[in-house]
Write a protein that holds these residues in place. Structure first.
Motif, PDB file in Angstrom:
ATOM      1  N   SER A  15       0.825  -1.209   0.000  1.00  0.00           N
ATOM      2  CA  SER A  15       0.000   0.000   0.000  1.00  0.00           C
ATOM      3  C   SER A  15       0.858   1.259   0.000  1.00  0.00           C
ATOM      4  O   SER A  15       0.570   2.219  -0.733  1.00  0.00           O
ATOM      5  N   LEU A  16       1.900   1.276   0.812  1.00  0.00           N
ATOM      6  CA  LEU A  16       2.794   2.436   0.857  1.00  0.00           C
ATOM      7  C   LEU A  16       3.500   2.632  -0.483  1.00  0.00           C
ATOM      8  O   LEU A  16       3.635   3.756  -0.981  1.00  0.00           O
ATOM      9  N   VAL A  17       3.950   1.526  -1.087  1.00  0.00           N
ATOM     10  CA  VAL A  17       4.620   1.618  -2.383  1.00  0.00           C
ATOM     11  C   VAL A  17       3.638   2.098  -3.456  1.00  0.00           C
ATOM     12  O   VAL A  17       3.965   2.955  -4.286  1.00  0.00           O
ATOM     13  N   ALA A  18       2.414   1.563  -3.424  1.00  0.00           N
ATOM     14  CA  ALA A  18       1.402   1.969  -4.398  1.00  0.00           C
ATOM     15  C   ALA A  18       1.097   3.454  -4.283  1.00  0.00           C
ATOM     16  O   ALA A  18       0.879   4.138  -5.297  1.00  0.00           O
ATOM     17  N   ARG A  19       1.100   3.965  -3.048  1.00  0.00           N
ATOM     18  CA  ARG A  19       0.818   5.406  -2.855  1.00  0.00           C
ATOM     19  C   ARG A  19       1.933   6.248  -3.468  1.00  0.00           C
ATOM     20  O   ARG A  19       1.667   7.281  -4.100  1.00  0.00           O
ATOM     21  N   VAL A  20       3.171   5.830  -3.308  1.00  0.00           N
ATOM     22  CA  VAL A  20       4.297   6.581  -3.866  1.00  0.00           C
ATOM     23  C   VAL A  20       4.307   6.486  -5.387  1.00  0.00           C
ATOM     24  O   VAL A  20       4.691   7.426  -6.089  1.00  0.00           O
ATOM     25  N   MET A  21       3.860   5.350  -5.925  1.00  0.00           N
ATOM     26  CA  MET A  21       3.851   5.141  -7.382  1.00  0.00           C
ATOM     27  C   MET A  21       2.577   5.665  -8.049  1.00  0.00           C
ATOM     28  O   MET A  21       2.420   5.545  -9.270  1.00  0.00           O
ATOM     29  N   ASP A  22       1.684   6.246  -7.291  1.00  0.00           N
ATOM     30  CA  ASP A  22       0.398   6.693  -7.820  1.00  0.00           C
ATOM     31  C   ASP A  22       0.575   7.585  -9.050  1.00  0.00           C
ATOM     32  O   ASP A  22       1.314   8.573  -9.014  1.00  0.00           O
ATOM     33  N   ALA A  37      10.451   6.380  -2.183  1.00  0.00           N
ATOM     34  CA  ALA A  37      10.565   7.374  -3.255  1.00  0.00           C
ATOM     35  C   ALA A  37      12.001   7.473  -3.766  1.00  0.00           C
ATOM     36  O   ALA A  37      12.237   7.576  -4.982  1.00  0.00           O
ATOM     37  N   ALA A  38      12.966   7.417  -2.854  1.00  0.00           N
ATOM     38  CA  ALA A  38      14.374   7.493  -3.255  1.00  0.00           C
ATOM     39  C   ALA A  38      14.780   6.273  -4.074  1.00  0.00           C
ATOM     40  O   ALA A  38      15.499   6.389  -5.082  1.00  0.00           O
ATOM     41  N   GLU A  39      14.329   5.088  -3.649  1.00  0.00           N
ATOM     42  CA  GLU A  39      14.661   3.861  -4.374  1.00  0.00           C
ATOM     43  C   GLU A  39      14.045   3.881  -5.773  1.00  0.00           C
ATOM     44  O   GLU A  39      14.699   3.526  -6.763  1.00  0.00           O
ATOM     45  N   LEU A  40      12.818   4.304  -5.874  1.00  0.00           N
ATOM     46  CA  LEU A  40      12.154   4.387  -7.168  1.00  0.00           C
ATOM     47  C   LEU A  40      12.820   5.423  -8.062  1.00  0.00           C
ATOM     48  O   LEU A  40      13.013   5.201  -9.265  1.00  0.00           O
ATOM     49  N   SER A  41      13.190   6.557  -7.480  1.00  0.00           N
ATOM     50  CA  SER A  41      13.804   7.635  -8.257  1.00  0.00           C
ATOM     51  C   SER A  41      15.169   7.245  -8.794  1.00  0.00           C
ATOM     52  O   SER A  41      15.563   7.667  -9.888  1.00  0.00           O
ATOM     53  N   GLY A  91      10.232  13.380  -9.529  1.00  0.00           N
ATOM     54  CA  GLY A  91       9.403  14.450  -8.974  1.00  0.00           C
ATOM     55  C   GLY A  91       8.052  13.935  -8.504  1.00  0.00           C
ATOM     56  O   GLY A  91       7.564  14.324  -7.433  1.00  0.00           O
ATOM     57  N   THR A  92       7.457  13.052  -9.300  1.00  0.00           N
ATOM     58  CA  THR A  92       6.165  12.478  -8.923  1.00  0.00           C
ATOM     59  C   THR A  92       6.293  11.603  -7.691  1.00  0.00           C
ATOM     60  O   THR A  92       5.461  11.672  -6.774  1.00  0.00           O
ATOM     61  N   TYR A  93       7.330  10.780  -7.646  1.00  0.00           N
ATOM     62  CA  TYR A  93       7.512   9.896  -6.494  1.00  0.00           C
ATOM     63  C   TYR A  93       7.647  10.696  -5.199  1.00  0.00           C
ATOM     64  O   TYR A  93       7.011  10.382  -4.182  1.00  0.00           O
ATOM     65  N   PHE A  94       8.490  11.715  -5.216  1.00  0.00           N
ATOM     66  CA  PHE A  94       8.708  12.476  -3.986  1.00  0.00           C
ATOM     67  C   PHE A  94       7.502  13.346  -3.631  1.00  0.00           C
ATOM     68  O   PHE A  94       7.211  13.549  -2.452  1.00  0.00           O
TER      69      PHE A  94
END
Length: 338
Positions: free
Chosen positions: A35-42, A190-194, A202-205
């Protein structure tokens, strides 16, 4: 003109496909982390969930589709071997070349020690760290995998032989039940995805920042829900909720079972029964996957209420809204029972 439009349409489709292909394949182990990952990847992509709702994170056999998701992963976000020892080899074998974000080893995570006794009055729940600064002496994680120092098998109770299923490190592995920890993890996610997908950094953070604000509002909401019942006492089925207890300064009085992998010993049940009967426990909490008969036994002859509380989101739809729903549901269930 129609040929040109058709050509432009093909180019746009190919470009869209390229953009989607650049989004990393991300997998998460349990529904709250997912859920946390999905929120960051929204708005960018959707992570895969390894453990289906209702599956125990402590022991599980991967289905072919889940193994394939790991094998195709660019990033694996998981709690760690303290929660899911079975998954350590799978991550290393199937996703050895992927980026790994192990939340139970992440800097900034607030850790709590495992509790062993049936009754918790000797534990302070880490209230001295209620501000949740990351203490340096916990940040080094030394002893997290030290089985010898936390070997419960010296006890005679048969439930203690299942300790490895409750988490095999020094710390309680149910750290996702702290919204404070979740707020720390959002930025790490967000940092790992970025790092893997800088075009969408920018979207992730921005998503992580918005989610942190949502967690702050959720924390205030939960405190409001719990405030009317703060002078009351409860016991849980197994000791999974101390991160929630600590975040919201609402300690449990004990747990029927140390582990969710074995029934408690008769001596432990008797100890809990005595407290419920003689010390005015208001609520005994069950969990969806556990033996309701044991809760009935503990409640025998008392006026305590009971309710079912869910630490992992068994009945919730996986996705970005699951985590706040999970925390809110724990609070409302607890308040209703009390």
């Amino acid at each position: 003109m129609s040929r040109k439009l058709a050509s432009l349409s093909v180019v746009a489709t190919l470009m869209a496909g390229t953009t989607m292909a650049d989004v990393p394949n991300v997998v998460a182990d349990i529904a709250p982390v997912h859920s946390l990952v999905a929120r960051v990847m929204d708005g960018v992509g959707t992570p895969d969930l390894i453990l289906p709702p209702g599956a125990s994170p402590h022991e599980y056999s991967l289905r072919p589709s889940e193994a394939a998701a790991l094998q195709n992963a660019d990033i694996v976000v998981w709690m760690g071997a303290d929660l899911a020892p079975w998954m350590e080899d799978a991550v290393e074998t199937l996703a050895g070349n992927a980026g790994h974000l192990t939340l139970l080893e992440a800097e900034g995570t607030n850790f709590l020690e495992l509790r062993e006794g049936a009754l918790f009055e000797e534990h302070d729940h880490g209230h001295e760290d209620h501000g949740h600064e990351h203490a340096e002496d916990e940040g080094d994680h030394e002893g997290e995998h030290d089985h010898a120092e936390h070997d419960h098998e010296g006890h005679d109770d048969h439930e203690d032989h299942a300790h490895h299923d409750h988490g095999h490190g020094a710390h309680d592995a149910h750290a996702w039940l702290s919204p404070t920890n979740a707020a720390v993890w959002l930025n790490l996610i967000a940092a790992e995805l970025s790092s893997a997908d800088p075009d969408n950094a920018g979207t992730y953070f921005a998503n992580a920042a918005a989610a942190r604000e949502e967690l702050a509002a959720l924390t205030a909401e939960v405190n409001t829900i719990l405030e009317p019942v703060r002078n009351r006492s409860f016991i849980t089925f197994h000791d999974a909720f101390q991160y929630f207890e600590t975040d919201f300064d609402f300690p449990a009085s004990g747990a029927i079972s140390l582990s969710d992998a074995a029934d408690p010993s008769p001596a432990r049940i008797a100890e809990i029964q005595d407290r419920v009967q003689n010390e005015g426990i208001d609520c005994v909490l069950a969990e969806p996957q556990f033996n309701q008969g044991l809760v009935t036994t503990v409640l025998g002859g008392t006026e305590a209420n009971t309710a079912v509380i869910d630490p992992i989101g068994v009945d919730l739809e996986p996705g970005s809204t699951l985590y706040p729903q999970l925390i809110r549901n724990i609070a409302t269930t607890l308040a209703g029972c009390l």
